[in-house]
Design a protein around this motif. Structure first.
Motif, mmCIF file in Angstrom:
data_model
loop_
_atom_site.group_PDB
_atom_site.id
_atom_site.type_symbol
_atom_site.label_atom_id
_atom_site.label_comp_id
_atom_site.label_asym_id
_atom_site.label_seq_id
_atom_site.Cartn_x
_atom_site.Cartn_y
_atom_site.Cartn_z
ATOM 1 N N LYS A 178 0.822 -1.210 0.000
ATOM 2 C CA LYS A 178 0.000 0.000 0.000
ATOM 3 C C LYS A 178 0.858 1.262 0.000
ATOM 4 C CE LYS A 178 -4.214 -1.849 1.946
ATOM 5 N NZ LYS A 178 -4.774 -2.347 3.213
ATOM 6 N N THR A 224 3.915 0.705 -3.619
ATOM 7 C CA THR A 224 3.760 0.182 -4.981
ATOM 8 C C THR A 224 2.506 0.739 -5.650
ATOM 9 O OG1 THR A 224 2.411 -1.749 -4.389
ATOM 10 C CG2 THR A 224 4.794 -2.015 -4.254
ATOM 11 N N THR A 225 2.554 0.737 -6.995
ATOM 12 C CA THR A 225 1.353 1.002 -7.779
ATOM 13 C C THR A 225 1.268 -0.063 -8.864
ATOM 14 O OG1 THR A 225 2.680 2.567 -9.059
ATOM 15 C CG2 THR A 225 1.199 3.498 -7.413
ATOM 16 N N PHE A 226 0.080 -0.259 -9.448
ATOM 17 C CA PHE A 226 -0.155 -1.354 -10.398
ATOM 18 C C PHE A 226 -0.348 -0.799 -11.814
ATOM 19 C CE2 PHE A 226 -1.059 -2.971 -6.259
ATOM 20 C CZ PHE A 226 -0.620 -4.275 -6.288
ATOM 21 N N HIS A 227 0.202 -1.543 -12.789
ATOM 22 C CA HIS A 227 0.214 -1.044 -14.169
ATOM 23 C C HIS A 227 0.097 -2.185 -15.160
ATOM 24 C CE1 HIS A 227 1.742 2.774 -12.522
ATOM 25 N NE2 HIS A 227 2.293 1.959 -11.646
ATOM 26 N N ASP A 285 -2.351 2.797 -15.778
ATOM 27 C CA ASP A 285 -2.543 2.469 -14.363
ATOM 28 C C ASP A 285 -3.694 1.477 -14.230
ATOM 29 O OD1 ASP A 285 -0.660 4.357 -13.988
ATOM 30 O OD2 ASP A 285 -1.986 5.872 -13.106
ATOM 31 N N SER A 323 -5.880 -1.046 -11.047
ATOM 32 C CA SER A 323 -6.067 -1.206 -9.604
ATOM 33 C C SER A 323 -5.559 -2.585 -9.186
ATOM 34 C CB SER A 323 -7.550 -1.088 -9.261
ATOM 35 O OG SER A 323 -8.228 -2.198 -9.834
ATOM 36 N N ASP A 345 6.341 9.010 -9.067
ATOM 37 C CA ASP A 345 5.364 8.849 -7.982
ATOM 38 C C ASP A 345 5.991 8.269 -6.715
ATOM 39 O OD1 ASP A 345 5.764 6.220 -8.730
ATOM 40 O OD2 ASP A 345 3.675 5.804 -9.291
ATOM 41 N N LYS A 398 7.065 5.383 -6.194
ATOM 42 C CA LYS A 398 6.626 4.009 -5.942
ATOM 43 C C LYS A 398 7.375 3.042 -6.857
ATOM 44 C CE LYS A 398 2.877 5.711 -3.795
ATOM 45 N NZ LYS A 398 2.434 5.541 -2.464
ATOM 46 N N TRP A 419 6.798 -0.120 -9.356
ATOM 47 C CA TRP A 419 5.651 -0.476 -10.184
ATOM 48 C C TRP A 419 5.488 -1.993 -10.302
ATOM 49 C CZ3 TRP A 419 4.649 3.092 -15.021
ATOM 50 C CH2 TRP A 419 4.549 4.424 -14.573
#
Lengths: 193, 772
Positions: free
Chosen positions: B284, B287-290, B312, B314, B635, B637, B639
């Motif tokens: 949380k 990281t971000t999801f792509h 991007d 979710s 960002d 983060k 990925w």
């Protein structure tokens, strides 16, 4: 098989050029094995397998093509030594049994031919018997790096005749023999004034 | 005769207490080596990084007179702590092959003729000018190497990108490391591993992904074995397409079908989520999801181009994407049992275990090379096992300075020493440091390596200067590129140390100094920069690759940009180059410090090496007040990428029914131009061979050592079969080491590449076999 690490429990490892190895080896090796003199290895055959003083020796005997990373196969003979019937020889004992990826440094010879001729030259091997005074214990002429276990190479049937010690019943080698690297410039004591 | 020491001393006339070993048996000399005449018998030791792989072992080179005569591992170097492999221990012998190139040669009426160095350099400069005038600046190219020293690559980039104004600079690391770079850039926005070799002592589990470390990175492999022996609870998983020495030493060997590592990696993530082994706090916060494009092609056609478009997504979308990768479904694609997939997932998922993943060419030379790097990073990111001691996804390198010279200096068409040519600020920085007008630097990349050789074949490139590499052995689909190089009106300059199939296509050959015959720096896999002095003189007219480029640059009128003297140029170049990296994210050590130490890791900030990047406890570039900071991405983060399984460019079919896999052996390094001239190594591994599964060999009626013809749609090669030899491929695959110029397996391979990294896949194409 490799020797188990045996030093006093919970002490640091790997200091004093792996000095613990000498005590372990002495403890583990039967007196008869350290005092044997039946081997045929000489300095000549020893250096034939090397490219310069201190280089890792080639594997001088046949190993099957499939013989690969299974270190137990190397160490079953070279871990503790002993007589091998097929080769009619005593197996030299490795002074660094803690490394198990043997073929990382030791390779056999599958051809005598070279790809192209070489101009390679190196220095003479170190001199032997450089006692400082008549009868005094000779210093260790080579570095201890990867060769910390004196008893492995200098005692028993597989020891090279010229460097085999005759007092293998003593187990604290560096009590009398200290490194003085024969192939490096000698450092004399000079007083800071 | 049995000898004991007493009998022996009696027999050897020992009048003196000092007996030279060589005189003990008069008339017999030791066969191992020729003894140097008039030598003092004493050696002085000087530090250098090993010349071969990307591990970057420290060696001490023993010098007597003006010759290198011995090697030992450098005990002060934290990489190898005094141990080497058989190549390193004999590395200095590579300097002394009898056919060393010592004079410049130029082609006259089809024949190579020896000429003075100045004449060759004049000719190169004149030819470059003429070609640029006739065909434009983008008709001249430089093809370099991950074996270039850092100054070599730096002056090449400065001359071509800064002065001439063409982005035609590539290096063989494109064939070796490009997918690793794009993997880092897409997942973290900044290149090179976050961890370091010290992770080996901290990890509880090692998973090697398509990586035969026992032969390719033996010193690190030994470090792993030593850690397992000491700690007792260490597990090594060899996850590969073929059974090797590494499989023998591992606790478990798991074989997968070529290219299905993508599916297995996704299945591991599926299991980690299904069992709720996700480190939610980490995921949380950091990281971000792509997702990106799919069905992205293979690049086998000229002028192929591809640009990914990241979107991007979710976590829920990512989870839905993974539904196609249940262990049961993936078992059918990959041949890896669901049980083994779940086992691997449980090792990664166990919060009490620290996990290291290692990979090198298996994941890099992969038509989905960038994707598979992303997917392995996903595993480490979902579990938060990254950037802490022992938790380390680790991309190994194959060349001594693939990181130092190609990735950090940026000797690739799109790159600059800092940043990329497309970025205005990066161009401005380069122009300022290089003292050239910013308009010199072209904002558009030209050709990646495969396309560069295609351009040479087509005639878009007319002049190519090749340094420290042997593309006429290593280019995939080699026939096309050799024919291209041999076409009329192509001018090829090759700087090398020995004759090779590449010098065979040259119009000018420049004699180069090798390794410790010149001063320089390498950069290894763990962000360690390693300086070496000129320890012995080079033979004949040999000249360092850096100085060759400087000489030509001056002849082209760029004296102002290349002003240094021959006794100072390496230090001056280093200090100029270092200005590009003047930030806590990449600061490098001073020239003086590099000279002193056995390698220094960057980022080197306030006198301290950074061992774990992105971890605030260890990395001063992180924002204070957070535990991790993935500052490479805007960002902040890391990925996580949804990347699907897609098959290889060419898979076995009815007609071509075997996979061809290629690679290395421990004895030889790359094309063998150095290691084959080392007696011990050539004697141990005199020629290449084709490994065949014993059952396939029986079907073919071939026994060990019999000749087999390997045929693809592009070419064929006939060589001896090896059955149950060094390695064993599964049924339906053959494996060929590529070091042997007598058996050019790359005439058989396919020039398909990863569309994102443009790195070719040498591990997967279709062939058939014929008994000869």
């Amino acid at each position: 098989m490799a020797l188990p690490a045996k030093g006093a429990p919970d002490i640091a490892q790997g200091f004093d050029s792996g000095g613990e190895k000498i005590f372990n080896r002495f403890n583990e090796t039967p007196l008869a094995a350290t005092t044997g003199t039946d081997g045929t290895r000489t300095l000549n055959t020893y250096y034939e397998l090397r490219q310069y003083p201190g280089s890792p020796p080639r594997v001088p005997h046949d190993v099957p093509d499939s013989f690969s990373g299974d270190t137990l196969k190397c160490l079953s003979c070279h871990g503790r030594g002993g007589y091998d019937v097929t080769l009619d020889a005593y197996a030299p004992v490795t002074p660094h049994h803690e490394y198990e990826n043997c073929f990382q440094c030791h390779v056999p010879r599958r051809t005598e031919k070279l790809f192209v001729e070489t101009d390679w030259q190196s220095i003479n091997p170190p001199l032997l018997g450089r006692s400082e005074m008549g009868g005094s214990p000779p210093p260790i002429p080579h570095t201890l790096q990867l060769r910390e276990d004196c008893i492995a190479c200098h005692t028993g049937n597989a020891a090279v005749a010229e460097i085999r010690v005759e007092h293998a019943s003593r187990g604290n080698c560096r009590q009398c023999h200290v490194p003085m690297i024969a192939t490096e410039p000698r450092k004399e004591f000079t007083r800071n004034k | 005769m049995k000898l004991n020491r007493r009998a022996f001393i009696k027999s050897a006339a020992a009048g003196s207490a000092i007996v030279a070993a060589g005189s003990i048996f008069p008339g017999i000399s030791f066969a191992g080596w020729q003894q140097q005449e008039g030598a003092s018998g004493q050696i002085s030791w000087q530090k250098a990084p090993c010349r071969f792989c990307g591990t970057g072992c420290g060696v001490l080179v023993g010098v007597s007179g003006d010759r290198a005569v011995a090697v030992k591992g450098d005990p002060n170097c934290s990489v190898n702590k005094g141990l080497c492999c058989v190549k390193g221990f004999h590395s200095v012998q590579a300097l002394y092959g009898k056919d060393r190139i010592k004079k410049a040669q130029v082609r006259r009426n089809g024949k190579m003729v020896e000429v003075p160095m100045t004449e060759a350099l004049d000719l190169i400069a004149a030819k470059m000018k003429e070609t640029i005038e006739k065909h434009g600046k983008d008709s001249v190219a430089m093809y370099g190497s991950g074996q270039w020293t850092i100054p070599d690559g730096y002056v090449a980039s400065k001359l071509f990108k800064g002065c001439i104004g063409t982005n035609n600079v590539e290096a063989n690391a494109r064939l070796c490391m490009a997918s690793a770079v794009t993997g880092f850039m897409t997942s973290f926005g900044i290149d090179e591993p976050m961890g370091c070799y010290e992770d080996i002592e901290h990890a509880d589990v090692f998973v090697t992904w398509g990586n035969n470390m026992a032969e390719m990175h033996p010193v690190l492999f030994s470090r792993m074995l030593a850690s397992r022996k000491r700690k007792k609870n260490v597990t090594i998983i060899d996850f590969a397409t073929r059974t090797t020495r590494s499989s023998q030493a591992a606790d478990k060997s798991i074989l997968f079908k070529p290219s299905t590592d993508l599916a297995v990696a996704n299945a591991i993530c599926y299991e980690i989520i299904r069992n709720d082994w996700v480190n939610w706090d980490f995921v949380k916060k950091h990281t971000t999801f792509h997702k990106g494009k799919t069905n992205i092609g293979y690049g086998t056609e000229d002028h192929f181009s591809f640009t990914d478009v990241p979107e991007d997504i979710s976590f829920e979308q990512y989870k839905t994407f993974l539904a196609d990768y249940t262990p049961e479904k993936v078992e059918k694609i990959s041949g890896v049992s669901a049980k083994d997939i779940k086992y691997m997932a449980s090792l990664y998922g166990d919060p009490t275990k620290k996990v290291m993943s290692f990979w090198c060419m298996g994941m890099n030379q992969h038509v989905r090379g960038t994707w598979i790097q992303n997917l392995v990073y996903n595993i480490h990111l979902l579990t938060g096992k990254i950037s802490t001691p022992g938790n380390s996804p680790f991309s190994l390198t194959g060349q001594p300075s693939a990181c130092g010279t190609v990735r950090e200096v940026g000797t690739l068409t799109h790159a600059l020493p800092h940043g990329v040519v497309m970025n205005e600020h990066d161009r401005e920085m380069a122009a300022k440091i290089w003292d050239v007008p910013v308009t010199n630097i072209d904002p558009k990349p030209t050709y990646h390596t495969v396309e560069m050789f295609r351009a040479l074949d087509r005639g878009d490139i007319r002049f190519m200067w090749i340094q420290v590499t042997n593309p006429m052995v290593t280019m995939p689909n080699l026939n096309r590129y050799r024919n291209g190089a041999l076409k009329d009106d192509r001018f090829i300059v090759v700087s090398d140390v020995y004759p090779t199939p590449t010098t065979a296509v040259a119009d000018v050959i420049l004699p180069a100094t090798l390794w410790v015959e010149q001063e320089g720096m390498f950069g290894n896999s763990e962000r360690r920069t390693q300086h070496f002095d000129r320890i012995v003189p080079g033979p004949g007219d040999t000249m360092s690759d850096t100085w060759q480029i400087i000489e030509v640059a001056r002849r082209l009128g760029f004296q102002k940009q290349f002003p240094w003297g021959e006794d100072e140029y390496i230090g001056k170049i280093w200090e100029e180059y270092r200005r590009f990296h003047d930030s806590p994210k990449h600061n490098m050590a001073s020239y003086e410090m590099l000279k002193e130490r056995s390698g220094v890791q960057w980022p080197f900030v306030n006198g301290k090496e950074t061992r774990w990047r992105f971890n605030t406890k260890h990395d001063p570039a992180c924002k204070p007040g957070t535990d991790f900071d993935f500052y490479g991405k805007k960002d902040g983060k890391a990925w996580i990428w949804a990347r699907p399984y897609e098959p290889a460019a060419e898979s076995p079919d009815q007609e071509y029914n075997f996979w061809l896999n290629t690679g290395r052996v421990i004895e030889h390094w790359h094309t063998g131009s150095m290691t084959r001239r080392i007696p011990v190594l050539h004697n141990a591994m005199p020629e290449s061979y084709v490994e065949i599964n014993p059952e396939d060999a029986a079907d073919l009626g071939v026994v060990n050592g019999e000749k087999v013809k390997i045929i693809s749609r592009r070419g064929s090669v006939t060589m001896k079969a090896s059955i149950n030899g060094r390695g064993v491929p599964p049924r339906g695959m053959v494996f060929v080491p590529f070091f042997d110029e007598s058996y050019l397996i790359n005439e058989v391979t396919l020039d398909a590449f990863c569309p994102i990294s443009k790195q070719p896949d040498y591990k997967k194409c279709a062939v058939r076999l014929e008994k000869v």
